[in-house]
Design an enzyme around this catalytic site. Structure first.
Site, PDB file in Angstrom:
ATOM      1  CG  ASN A  76      -4.466   6.981  12.737  1.00  0.00           C
ATOM      2  OD1 ASN A  76      -5.290   7.873  12.916  1.00  0.00           O
ATOM      3  ND2 ASN A  76      -3.262   7.217  12.230  1.00  0.00           N
ATOM      4  CB  CYS A 119       0.352   6.872  10.837  1.00  0.00           C
ATOM      5  SG  CYS A 119       0.860   8.446  10.214  1.00  0.00           S
ATOM      6  N   GLY A 148       6.679  -1.393   6.487  1.00  0.00           N
ATOM      7  CA  GLY A 148       8.069  -1.836   6.570  1.00  0.00           C
ATOM      8  C   GLY A 148       8.990  -0.914   7.335  1.00  0.00           C
ATOM      9  CD  GLU A 149      12.952   0.514  10.540  1.00  0.00           C
ATOM     10  OE1 GLU A 149      11.976   0.966  11.166  1.00  0.00           O
ATOM     11  OE2 GLU A 149      13.911   1.234  10.196  1.00  0.00           O
ATOM     12  CG  HIS A 154       5.568   5.503  19.000  1.00  0.00           C
ATOM     13  ND1 HIS A 154       5.160   6.703  18.474  1.00  0.00           N
ATOM     14  CD2 HIS A 154       5.853   4.711  17.938  1.00  0.00           C
ATOM     15  CE1 HIS A 154       5.177   6.628  17.155  1.00  0.00           C
ATOM     16  NE2 HIS A 154       5.591   5.439  16.809  1.00  0.00           N
ATOM     17  CB  CYS A 204       5.317  -1.660  16.437  1.00  0.00           C
ATOM     18  SG  CYS A 204       7.045  -1.367  16.009  1.00  0.00           S
ATOM     19  CB  CYS A 220       6.758  -4.436   9.104  1.00  0.00           C
ATOM     20  SG  CYS A 220       8.033  -3.617  10.100  1.00  0.00           S
ATOM     21  CB  CYS A 245       2.243  -0.853  13.607  1.00  0.00           C
ATOM     22  SG  CYS A 245       2.464  -0.590  11.840  1.00  0.00           S
ATOM     23  CB  CYS A 253       2.992   7.868   2.941  1.00  0.00           C
ATOM     24  SG  CYS A 253       3.472   6.923   4.369  1.00  0.00           S
ATOM     25  CD  GLU A 276      -3.023  -1.012   2.191  1.00  0.00           C
ATOM     26  OE1 GLU A 276      -4.144  -1.427   1.884  1.00  0.00           O
ATOM     27  OE2 GLU A 276      -2.777  -0.509   3.295  1.00  0.00           O
TER      28      GLU A 276
HETATM   29  N1  SAH Z   1       9.022   1.323  10.464  1.00  0.00           N
HETATM   30  C1  SAH Z   1       9.132   2.745  10.391  1.00  0.00           C
HETATM   31  C2  SAH Z   1       8.266   3.402   9.342  1.00  0.00           C
HETATM   32  C3  SAH Z   1       6.816   2.979   9.225  1.00  0.00           C
HETATM   33  S1  SAH Z   1       5.655   3.541  10.400  1.00  0.00           S
HETATM   34  C4  SAH Z   1       8.890   3.348  11.758  1.00  0.00           C
HETATM   35  O1  SAH Z   1       8.526   2.619  12.666  1.00  0.00           O
HETATM   36  O2  SAH Z   1       9.119   4.532  11.946  1.00  0.00           O
HETATM   37  C5  SAH Z   1       5.349   5.222  10.141  1.00  0.00           C
HETATM   38  C6  SAH Z   1       4.825   5.902  11.391  1.00  0.00           C
HETATM   39  O3  SAH Z   1       3.469   5.508  11.713  1.00  0.00           O
HETATM   40  C7  SAH Z   1       5.660   5.535  12.610  1.00  0.00           C
HETATM   41  O4  SAH Z   1       5.923   6.626  13.410  1.00  0.00           O
HETATM   42  C8  SAH Z   1       4.742   4.562  13.289  1.00  0.00           C
HETATM   43  O5  SAH Z   1       5.102   4.380  14.616  1.00  0.00           O
HETATM   44  C9  SAH Z   1       3.399   5.203  13.080  1.00  0.00           C
HETATM   45  N2  SAH Z   1       2.270   4.334  13.412  1.00  0.00           N
HETATM   46  C10 SAH Z   1       2.240   2.991  13.476  1.00  0.00           C
HETATM   47  N3  SAH Z   1       1.029   2.543  13.863  1.00  0.00           N
HETATM   48  C11 SAH Z   1       0.274   3.634  14.055  1.00  0.00           C
HETATM   49  C12 SAH Z   1      -1.100   3.829  14.445  1.00  0.00           C
HETATM   50  N4  SAH Z   1      -1.885   2.809  14.697  1.00  0.00           N
HETATM   51  N5  SAH Z   1      -1.556   5.105  14.535  1.00  0.00           N
HETATM   52  C13 SAH Z   1      -0.748   6.142  14.241  1.00  0.00           C
HETATM   53  N6  SAH Z   1       0.543   6.023  13.860  1.00  0.00           N
HETATM   54  C14 SAH Z   1       1.040   4.780  13.767  1.00  0.00           C
END
Ligand code: SAH
Length: 324
Positions: A279, A318, A150-151, A205, A106, A102, A109, A95, A81
């Site tokens: 979110n 996000c 992804g990271e 976070h 986390c 990934c 996510c 984005c 996506e």
């Molecule tokens: N892996 C990388 C990039 C992808 S995530 C990273 O962790 O930074 C992009 C952003 O969206 C990150 O800051 C992530 O923590 C955030 N994110 C993940 N889940 C989310 C959610 N449920 N609501 C809002 N932001 C979220």
């Protein structure tokens, strides 16, 4: 797109042909070889067969029409996506995803829940931007963030290749690109030596390792002390600002005490905080005390910004990127 046969097809062509082709794909954003009228009919027919440039995607547009999500189908059938956010000031931010799924898992996510399939090639990263350049029909993509699936620092070389290509061929300014990492220290160290003006963002976070390692398992390998040391060295080398992303999750990381701990970590030169509303992904709930949390930060004289929410209704916000 599949350009792997391009070299083979062009082996008896003059050298400038590749330049013309790059110009057609990455500057004029043609979506069919027929539009590349600078090439002979015969060559166009061969290219159609050998180097398809169509991008297969399902598109969803949000109610406000300010975010557009594309689910792109890759050569091997896997899907990723990618989202474009249309800001009122005229910027168009794409984005992009850097991996299919990934491996970091986390807790908050959605992408983490689908597991890890594979890294994206640099072409597949670039293709996501090309898709939206075509979609915009003349208007341009102005910003690119590596905040999709992804990271990025676990697919470091392909991400850097894509960044350099987007900068050179698509003319997207380095300062208009951002890479977000959950805190892969080796990646931050290497990134500091790239000599690029690309922005760095850290998914923080949580203000302590106890909580952070529960939310972001990779914190066990790269605890805050190590992570922030790498960030400080990055700042020393580049003199660039670093953005710390902080999700506000109900009853998890949104108390006054968390704000105090956060202030202690973050009140340093060239650090800045970006608050993000959580979110929903089915695990936690968004914080109900974001106002109080912000008041507390203001009292503690912490500089911060807030991320505008885009595309929640189409699961394009996000952390909501997920493929079944
Ligand atoms: N892996 C990388 C990039 C992808 S995530 C990273 O962790 O930074 C992009 C952003 O969206 C990150 O800051 C992530 O923590 C955030 N994110 C993940 N889940 C989310 C959610 N449920 N609501 C809002 N932001 C979220």
């Amino acid at each position: 797109m599949n350009l792997t046969n391009l070299e083979k097809v062009l082996k008896n062509e003059p050298k400038y042909r590749i330049k013309q082709i790059n110009e057609a794909i990455y500057r004029k954003f043609i979506s069919s070889w027929d539009e590349a009228t600078i090439l002979s009919k015969e060559l166009r027919e061969t290219l159609k067969k050998e180097c398809p440039i169509d991008i297969t995607a399902d598109v969803l547009v949000s109610k406000e029409k300010d975010s557009i999500k594309a689910k792109i189908k890759l050569k091997d059938g896997l899907e990723i996506e990618t989202v474009m956010m249309r800001h009122i000031d005229g910027r168009n931010t794409v984005c992009v995803s850097s991996q299919v799924g990934c491996p970091l898992k986390c807790k908050f996510c959605a992408t983490g829940m689908m597991g890890f399939k594979r890294d994206l090639t640099h072409e597949e990263i670039i293709e996501q931007v090309v898709f939206f350049e075509r979609y915009l029909k003349g208007e341009r993509v102005t910003n690119v963030t590596f905040m999709g699936m992804g990271e990025p620092f676990l697919n470091y070389d392909n991400v850097m290749k894509a960044i350099r290509f987007l900068n050179k061929e698509l003319n997207i300014g380095a300062r208009s690109m951002s890479v977000s990492t959950a805190g892969i220290v080796e990646g931050i160290n290497k990134f500091a030596d790239e000599g690029l003006q690309v922005n760095l963002a850290i998914s923080l976070h949580a203000p302590n390792d106890k909580l952070r390692s529960e939310l972001i398992p990779i914190d066990k390998k790269y605890p805050l002390k190590k992570l922030l040391k790498a960030v400080d060295e990055y700042i020393l080398k580049t003199n660039r600002q670093v953005m710390f992303e902080y999700l506000l999750i109900k009853d998890i990381n949104d108390s006054d005490k968390h704000a105090e701990e956060l202030a202690k970590l973050i009140k340093k030169p060239l650090y800045f905080l970006n608050l993000i509303m959580y979110n929903p992904t089915g695990v936690f709930e968004p914080s109900k005390r974001s106002r109080e949390f912000k008041d507390k930060l203001n009292k503690l004289k912490v500089n911060f910004s807030e991320r505008h929410r885009f595309g929640e209704d189409i699961k394009a916000a996000c952390g909501q990127f997920y493929i079944k």
